[in-house]
Design a protein around this motif. Structure first.
Motif, PDB file in Angstrom:
ATOM      1  N   HIS A 160     -26.105  64.758  46.510  1.00  0.00           N
ATOM      2  CA  HIS A 160     -26.856  65.405  45.429  1.00  0.00           C
ATOM      3  C   HIS A 160     -27.001  64.473  44.219  1.00  0.00           C
ATOM      4  CE1 HIS A 160     -26.612  69.237  47.580  1.00  0.00           C
ATOM      5  NE2 HIS A 160     -25.336  68.969  47.785  1.00  0.00           N
ATOM      6  N   PRO A 161     -27.620  63.308  44.426  1.00  0.00           N
ATOM      7  CA  PRO A 161     -27.779  62.374  43.296  1.00  0.00           C
ATOM      8  C   PRO A 161     -28.645  62.953  42.185  1.00  0.00           C
ATOM      9  CG  PRO A 161     -29.115  61.689  45.170  1.00  0.00           C
ATOM     10  CD  PRO A 161     -28.219  62.787  45.663  1.00  0.00           C
ATOM     11  N   GLU A 162     -29.536  63.885  42.554  1.00  0.00           N
ATOM     12  CA  GLU A 162     -30.410  64.484  41.543  1.00  0.00           C
ATOM     13  C   GLU A 162     -29.626  65.354  40.569  1.00  0.00           C
ATOM     14  OE1 GLU A 162     -29.641  67.623  44.431  1.00  0.00           O
ATOM     15  OE2 GLU A 162     -30.107  65.486  44.618  1.00  0.00           O
ATOM     16  N   ALA A 163     -28.486  65.870  41.016  1.00  0.00           N
ATOM     17  CA  ALA A 163     -27.677  66.741  40.163  1.00  0.00           C
ATOM     18  C   ALA A 163     -26.638  65.966  39.359  1.00  0.00           C
ATOM     19  CB  ALA A 163     -26.979  67.803  41.013  1.00  0.00           C
ATOM     20  N   PHE A 164     -26.146  64.865  39.927  1.00  0.00           N
ATOM     21  CA  PHE A 164     -25.027  64.165  39.290  1.00  0.00           C
ATOM     22  C   PHE A 164     -25.378  62.770  38.774  1.00  0.00           C
ATOM     23  CE2 PHE A 164     -23.072  67.093  42.401  1.00  0.00           C
ATOM     24  CZ  PHE A 164     -22.330  67.862  41.523  1.00  0.00           C
ATOM     25  N   GLY A 165     -26.493  62.219  39.251  1.00  0.00           N
ATOM     26  CA  GLY A 165     -26.889  60.900  38.785  1.00  0.00           C
ATOM     27  C   GLY A 165     -26.278  59.777  39.604  1.00  0.00           C
ATOM     28  N   ALA A 166     -26.894  58.606  39.506  1.00  0.00           N
ATOM     29  CA  ALA A 166     -26.474  57.455  40.297  1.00  0.00           C
ATOM     30  C   ALA A 166     -25.112  56.924  39.863  1.00  0.00           C
ATOM     31  CB  ALA A 166     -27.522  56.349  40.198  1.00  0.00           C
ATOM     32  N   GLU A 167     -24.770  57.110  38.600  1.00  0.00           N
ATOM     33  CA  GLU A 167     -23.519  56.543  38.090  1.00  0.00           C
ATOM     34  C   GLU A 167     -22.298  57.142  38.783  1.00  0.00           C
ATOM     35  OE1 GLU A 167     -21.090  56.039  33.865  1.00  0.00           O
ATOM     36  OE2 GLU A 167     -23.227  56.567  33.856  1.00  0.00           O
ATOM     37  N   LYS A 168     -22.296  58.465  38.970  1.00  0.00           N
ATOM     38  CA  LYS A 168     -21.153  59.103  39.627  1.00  0.00           C
ATOM     39  C   LYS A 168     -21.079  58.719  41.101  1.00  0.00           C
ATOM     40  CE  LYS A 168     -20.213  63.062  36.657  1.00  0.00           C
ATOM     41  NZ  LYS A 168     -20.035  64.530  36.578  1.00  0.00           N
ATOM     42  N   ALA A 169     -22.243  58.584  41.739  1.00  0.00           N
ATOM     43  CA  ALA A 169     -22.255  58.168  43.138  1.00  0.00           C
ATOM     44  C   ALA A 169     -21.702  56.753  43.273  1.00  0.00           C
ATOM     45  CB  ALA A 169     -23.668  58.245  43.699  1.00  0.00           C
ATOM     46  N   ALA A 170     -22.075  55.877  42.339  1.00  0.00           N
ATOM     47  CA  ALA A 170     -21.586  54.498  42.371  1.00  0.00           C
ATOM     48  C   ALA A 170     -20.080  54.454  42.130  1.00  0.00           C
ATOM     49  CB  ALA A 170     -22.318  53.662  41.323  1.00  0.00           C
ATOM     50  N   LEU A 171     -19.607  55.285  41.214  1.00  0.00           N
ATOM     51  CA  LEU A 171     -18.173  55.358  40.936  1.00  0.00           C
ATOM     52  C   LEU A 171     -17.414  55.847  42.168  1.00  0.00           C
ATOM     53  CD1 LEU A 171     -15.895  55.131  38.837  1.00  0.00           C
ATOM     54  CD2 LEU A 171     -16.346  57.514  38.217  1.00  0.00           C
ATOM     55  N   ALA A 172     -17.972  56.847  42.840  1.00  0.00           N
ATOM     56  CA  ALA A 172     -17.347  57.369  44.054  1.00  0.00           C
ATOM     57  C   ALA A 172     -17.317  56.302  45.142  1.00  0.00           C
ATOM     58  CB  ALA A 172     -18.104  58.600  44.542  1.00  0.00           C
ATOM     59  N   ALA A 173     -18.392  55.523  45.242  1.00  0.00           N
ATOM     60  CA  ALA A 173     -18.448  54.462  46.247  1.00  0.00           C
ATOM     61  C   ALA A 173     -17.369  53.415  45.992  1.00  0.00           C
ATOM     62  CB  ALA A 173     -19.831  53.813  46.242  1.00  0.00           C
ATOM     63  N   ARG A 174     -17.164  53.075  44.735  1.00  0.00           N
ATOM     64  CA  ARG A 174     -16.121  52.091  44.402  1.00  0.00           C
ATOM     65  C   ARG A 174     -14.735  52.625  44.749  1.00  0.00           C
ATOM     66  NH1 ARG A 174     -19.522  51.229  39.868  1.00  0.00           N
ATOM     67  NH2 ARG A 174     -18.219  52.535  38.506  1.00  0.00           N
ATOM     68  N   GLU A 175     -14.521  53.917  44.501  1.00  0.00           N
ATOM     69  CA  GLU A 175     -13.229  54.520  44.816  1.00  0.00           C
ATOM     70  C   GLU A 175     -12.993  54.539  46.327  1.00  0.00           C
ATOM     71  OE1 GLU A 175      -9.568  55.970  44.405  1.00  0.00           O
ATOM     72  OE2 GLU A 175     -10.864  55.333  42.737  1.00  0.00           O
ATOM     73  N   LEU A 176     -14.037  54.865  47.087  1.00  0.00           N
ATOM     74  CA  LEU A 176     -13.904  54.866  48.543  1.00  0.00           C
ATOM     75  C   LEU A 176     -13.654  53.459  49.072  1.00  0.00           C
ATOM     76  CD1 LEU A 176     -16.640  57.382  49.778  1.00  0.00           C
ATOM     77  CD2 LEU A 176     -14.192  57.747  49.519  1.00  0.00           C
ATOM     78  N   GLN A 177     -14.287  52.472  48.448  1.00  0.00           N
ATOM     79  CA  GLN A 177     -14.076  51.091  48.873  1.00  0.00           C
ATOM     80  C   GLN A 177     -12.618  50.683  48.662  1.00  0.00           C
ATOM     81  OE1 GLN A 177     -16.582  48.718  50.268  1.00  0.00           O
ATOM     82  NE2 GLN A 177     -14.512  48.118  50.866  1.00  0.00           N
ATOM     83  N   LYS A 178     -12.041  51.112  47.545  1.00  0.00           N
ATOM     84  CA  LYS A 178     -10.629  50.820  47.283  1.00  0.00           C
ATOM     85  C   LYS A 178      -9.748  51.426  48.374  1.00  0.00           C
ATOM     86  CE  LYS A 178     -10.934  50.667  42.208  1.00  0.00           C
ATOM     87  NZ  LYS A 178     -10.510  51.360  40.953  1.00  0.00           N
ATOM     88  N   GLN A 179     -10.043  52.683  48.723  1.00  0.00           N
ATOM     89  CA  GLN A 179      -9.246  53.353  49.752  1.00  0.00           C
ATOM     90  C   GLN A 179      -9.449  52.700  51.111  1.00  0.00           C
ATOM     91  OE1 GLN A 179      -9.439  57.674  49.716  1.00  0.00           O
ATOM     92  NE2 GLN A 179      -9.916  57.698  47.541  1.00  0.00           N
ATOM     93  N   ALA A 180     -10.693  52.292  51.396  1.00  0.00           N
ATOM     94  CA  ALA A 180     -10.974  51.621  52.667  1.00  0.00           C
ATOM     95  C   ALA A 180     -10.228  50.290  52.741  1.00  0.00           C
ATOM     96  CB  ALA A 180     -12.474  51.398  52.823  1.00  0.00           C
TER      97      ALA A 180
END
Length: 257
Positions: A160-180
């Motif tokens: 739901h990038p339209e609801a939360f914006g690209a910034e939160k998605a990018a932040l989530a991606a960085r967090e997942l990368q750390k966990q990966a």
């Protein structure tokens, strides 16, 4: 007097954790539950939801006992009530009943109920879809130290990038990368799929595939299935049939001749 004696014996056994290992345990539990014991009612709910015992397996009866225990304030029983409704495992099940159970449990601080409530808000099941409420409840669980819920929060942002914006998605991606990077296969699988699809993040098929290969070390079925789908759709070069089938046959247990 006989009922009083039975109640006393059952109470002693229940306190000692022995009720389910003695003869007439179901009757002993029913005596206690009938006298208002939430613990006994909960045990009866577990007793009838144990699929390994065909003679006593009855999810509708389990629901009734869990409801009784929940009525006495047992939050774990309340969660089971929600789960039985959510999964459609009982007659007259409803998403609304599941939502109300999870809501009550979540407001009382029960973490699994918080997670399930967030999911229902995100999907709009049993309640009008409310993405901000889903985010709020997922975040509460994450703040309590439940790293696994970070994956659900990331998916919410990706979908739901339209609801939360690209910034939160990018932040989530960085967090997942750390966990990966720390070896979390589920994080690698989640981020890999998002990168391949360009779902909420900039599309990077090669990086996504690399993450799926990492995930395949411990989560082979899901990783190989998505890898096979990726090759079949021609999202990468070197699209050859042997390689496609090699990925697809693993989780589906196909025998290749």
């Amino acid at each position: 007097m006989q009922r009083l004696i039975a109640y006393f014996i059952a109470a002693v056994l229940l306190a000692a954790g022995l009720v389910l290992t003695v003869a007439n345990s179901q009757h002993a539990l029913e005596v206690l539950a009938g006298a208002g014991s939430a613990k006994a009612a909960y045990r009866l709910g577990e007793y009838h939801s144990n699929s390994q015992n065909e003679e006593t397996y009855d999810l509708d009866r389990a629901l009734r006992w869990f409801e009784q225990a929940a009525g006495s304030g047992d939050l774990e029983a309340l969660y089971h009530v929600g789960q039985l409704h959510f999964t459609g495992s009982v007659k007259n099940h409803s998403y609304e009943a599941a939502y109300l159970s999870f809501l009550k449990g979540a407001e009382a601080g029960h973490v699994p109920s918080m997670h399930s409530l967030a999911m229902m808000y995100g999907l709009g099941l049993g309640v009008e879809q409310d993405l901000l409420a889903a985010e709020r409840w997922y975040q509460k669980v994450v703040n309590l130290g439940n790293a696994a819920t970070q994956l659900n929060l990331a998916l919410l942002y990706f979908n739901h990038p339209e609801a939360f914006g690209a910034e939160k998605a990018a932040l989530a991606a960085r967090e997942l990368q750390k966990q990966a990077d720390l070896g979390d296969a589920t994080a690698a699988l989640t981020l890999g799929q998002a990168l391949i699809e360009g779902n909420g993040v900039d599309q990077d098929v090669e990086k996504g595939i690399a993450l799926l290969f990492e995930a395949a070390e411990t989560e082979p079925d899901a990783a190989y299935l998505f890898l096979g789908s990726t090759y079949l759709r021609g999202l990468v070069a070197r699209r050859t049939m042997p390689r496609q089938w090699n990925f697809l046959k693993n989780p589906l247990h196909w025998e290749m001749t």
